[in-house]
Design an enzyme around this catalytic site. Structure first.
Site, PDB file in Angstrom:
ATOM      1  N   LEU A 137     -11.187  -7.452 -12.290  1.00 53.64           N
ATOM      2  CA  LEU A 137     -12.603  -7.160 -12.035  1.00 53.64           C
ATOM      3  C   LEU A 137     -13.445  -7.469 -13.277  1.00 53.64           C
ATOM      4  O   LEU A 137     -13.010  -7.215 -14.406  1.00 53.64           O
ATOM      5  CB  LEU A 137     -12.752  -5.684 -11.639  1.00 53.64           C
ATOM      6  CG  LEU A 137     -12.025  -5.336 -10.323  1.00 53.64           C
ATOM      7  CD1 LEU A 137     -11.881  -3.828 -10.176  1.00 53.64           C
ATOM      8  CD2 LEU A 137     -12.758  -5.937  -9.126  1.00 53.64           C
ATOM      9  N   ARG A 151      -6.838  -8.205  -8.035  1.00 54.09           N
ATOM     10  CA  ARG A 151      -7.956  -9.008  -8.552  1.00 54.09           C
ATOM     11  C   ARG A 151      -8.403  -8.394  -9.861  1.00 54.09           C
ATOM     12  O   ARG A 151      -8.617  -7.170  -9.940  1.00 54.09           O
ATOM     13  CB  ARG A 151      -9.160  -9.006  -7.591  1.00 54.09           C
ATOM     14  CG  ARG A 151      -8.908  -9.529  -6.221  1.00 54.09           C
ATOM     15  CD  ARG A 151      -8.441 -10.951  -6.184  1.00 54.09           C
ATOM     16  NE  ARG A 151      -9.409 -11.929  -6.653  1.00 54.09           N
ATOM     17  CZ  ARG A 151      -9.110 -13.206  -6.903  1.00 54.09           C
ATOM     18  NH1 ARG A 151      -7.867 -13.630  -6.734  1.00 54.09           N
ATOM     19  NH2 ARG A 151     -10.020 -14.043  -7.312  1.00 54.09           N
ATOM     20  N   ARG A 186     -16.373 -14.900  -9.286  1.00 55.56           N
ATOM     21  CA  ARG A 186     -15.888 -13.515  -9.176  1.00 55.56           C
ATOM     22  C   ARG A 186     -17.022 -12.545  -8.860  1.00 55.56           C
ATOM     23  O   ARG A 186     -16.845 -11.596  -8.107  1.00 55.56           O
ATOM     24  CB  ARG A 186     -15.218 -13.082 -10.494  1.00 55.56           C
ATOM     25  CG  ARG A 186     -13.865 -13.688 -10.679  1.00 55.56           C
ATOM     26  CD  ARG A 186     -13.156 -13.127 -11.890  1.00 55.56           C
ATOM     27  NE  ARG A 186     -11.911 -13.836 -12.100  1.00 55.56           N
ATOM     28  CZ  ARG A 186     -10.756 -13.518 -11.522  1.00 55.56           C
ATOM     29  NH1 ARG A 186     -10.677 -12.478 -10.726  1.00 55.56           N
ATOM     30  NH2 ARG A 186      -9.680 -14.227 -11.755  1.00 55.56           N
ATOM     31  N   ASN A 245       1.263   3.287  -2.571  1.00 51.61           N
ATOM     32  CA  ASN A 245       0.442   4.297  -3.273  1.00 51.61           C
ATOM     33  C   ASN A 245      -0.703   4.767  -2.387  1.00 51.61           C
ATOM     34  O   ASN A 245      -1.045   5.955  -2.385  1.00 51.61           O
ATOM     35  CB  ASN A 245      -0.078   3.731  -4.593  1.00 51.61           C
ATOM     36  CG  ASN A 245       0.961   3.823  -5.690  1.00 51.61           C
ATOM     37  OD1 ASN A 245       1.277   4.917  -6.153  1.00 51.61           O
ATOM     38  ND2 ASN A 245       1.525   2.693  -6.082  1.00 51.61           N
ATOM     39  N   ASN A 303      -7.060   3.352 -11.739  1.00 48.66           N
ATOM     40  CA  ASN A 303      -6.016   2.378 -11.412  1.00 48.66           C
ATOM     41  C   ASN A 303      -4.670   3.022 -11.704  1.00 48.66           C
ATOM     42  O   ASN A 303      -4.573   3.910 -12.566  1.00 48.66           O
ATOM     43  CB  ASN A 303      -6.176   1.127 -12.290  1.00 48.66           C
ATOM     44  CG  ASN A 303      -5.126   0.076 -11.982  1.00 48.66           C
ATOM     45  OD1 ASN A 303      -4.821  -0.203 -10.808  1.00 48.66           O
ATOM     46  ND2 ASN A 303      -4.545  -0.506 -13.017  1.00 48.66           N
ATOM     47  N   GLY A 350       0.779  -1.231   0.000  1.00 51.01           N
ATOM     48  CA  GLY A 350       0.000   0.000   0.000  1.00 51.01           C
ATOM     49  C   GLY A 350       0.809   1.280   0.000  1.00 51.01           C
ATOM     50  O   GLY A 350       0.394   2.288   0.582  1.00 51.01           O
ATOM     51  N   HIS A 380      -0.923   1.910 -13.033  1.00 54.68           N
ATOM     52  CA  HIS A 380      -0.235   0.795 -13.681  1.00 54.68           C
ATOM     53  C   HIS A 380       1.229   1.183 -13.892  1.00 54.68           C
ATOM     54  O   HIS A 380       1.509   2.291 -14.372  1.00 54.68           O
ATOM     55  CB  HIS A 380      -0.906   0.480 -15.024  1.00 54.68           C
ATOM     56  CG  HIS A 380      -0.274  -0.691 -15.708  1.00 54.68           C
ATOM     57  ND1 HIS A 380      -0.519  -1.988 -15.306  1.00 54.68           N
ATOM     58  CD2 HIS A 380       0.612  -0.768 -16.731  1.00 54.68           C
ATOM     59  CE1 HIS A 380       0.191  -2.810 -16.067  1.00 54.68           C
ATOM     60  NE2 HIS A 380       0.880  -2.100 -16.934  1.00 54.68           N
TER      61      HIS A 380
END
Ligand code: GRF
Length: 202
Positions: free
Chosen positions: A91, A89, A63, A11, A105, A9, A107
Site C-alpha cells: 500500500l 498488495r 497503485r 486469519n 497487519n 483467508g 506478519h
C-alpha cells in the site's frame, strides 16, 4: 471493521469466529479481496458477511487509482478499522496515512526480524530457535509498524518451511483476534509520535 484478503483467508476465518461473540468489541462489516478468486470470499459469504472485490488488475501500475477505489469502498461501508490478513498488495503512503492508527497487519515473523516474504525459510536458514508472528499497526515502511501483539513458537529439529508455517499459523489465529480486540476497544492505540499507547500485551 473490514478484513482485506487475497487468498485462503484462514486469519479472516479466525477473526470472523472471534467477532461472532457478542462481547467482542468489533463487528466485521466487510471482507474485501483484490482477487476475485480468493477462496476466503466464499467462506465470508457463507458466514453472511458482506463481501467486495476491488481488482487491482484494471489499474495496471497505478497503485493510487486502485487504492482510491479501495478507500471509497471502505468508507461507503462505514469502516473504522482495517485488518490486512494475507492481503498481497503493498500500500502507498497515501493510503496508509488515510488509515493511520486504524489499520493492522499480521506478519509471519517476530518483527523486526524477517520483514518481507518467505519468512519461514529465512528463519530456518538463519538457524533461529524462536520464530513467530506479529500483529502491528501499518505504517508506510513495509512491515515496520509498532507491534500490538506477538507470539513465539520454537523451531524444532527437522522443521521445514511448511511445518514451521503451520506452527506459526496456529498462533496467528490466536493473536490476531486478541490484538484487534485491544485496538477496537481503545485499550491500545498509536500515539502522535507513532508509538504504542496502552498496556503491554502478553
Ligand atoms: C499469513 O501467514 C499471514 O501472516 C500472512 O499471510 C498469510 C495469510 O494466510 N500475512 P491466510 O490467508 O490468513 O490463511
Amino acid at each position: 471493521m473490514a478484513v482485506l484478503i487475497s487468498g485462503r483467508g484462514s486469519n479472516m476465518t479466525a477473526l470472523i469466529a472471534a467477532a461472532a461473540d457478542p462481547a467482542f468489541p468489533a463487528t466485521i462489516a466487510l471482507v474485501l479481496s483484490n482477487r476475485p478468486d480468493a477462496a476466503g470470499l466464499a467462506v465470508a459469504a457463507e458466514a453472511d458477511i458482506p463481501t467486495a472485490v476491488v481488482d487491482h488488475k484494471p489499474h495496471g501500475k497505478d497503485r493510487e487509482a486502485f487504492e482510491r477505489v479501495l478507500d471509497e469502498t471502505l468508507r461507503a461501508a462505514g469502516i473504522d478499522i482495517v485488518c490486512l490478513a494475507g492481503f498481497m498488495r503493498v500500500l502507498t503512503p497515501w493510503f496508509v496515512e488515510r488509515w493511520t492508527g486504524r489499520m493492522l497487519n499480521i506478519h509471519p515473523s517476530l518483527l523486526p526480524a524477517f520483514r518481507g516474504l518467505d519468512t519461514h525459510a529465512r528463519a530456518l536458514a538463519e538457524g533461529v530457535r524462536l520464530h513467530g508472528c506479529t500483529v502491528h499497526f501499518v505504517v508506510p515502511e513495509l512491515d515496520a509498524g509498532p507491534a500490538v501483539m506477538q507470539a513465539a513458537v520454537p523451531v524444532v529439529p527437522g522443521d521445514t518451511p511448511t511445518s514451521l508455517a503451520a506452527r506459526v499459523l496456529t498462533q496467528e489465529h490466536r493473536v490476531y483476534p486478541a490484538a484487534l480486540a485491544l485496538v477496537a476497544s481503545g485499550a491500545v492505540a498509536l500515539d502522535a509520535d507513532g508509538r504504542i499507547a496502552g498496556p503491554p500485551a502478553a
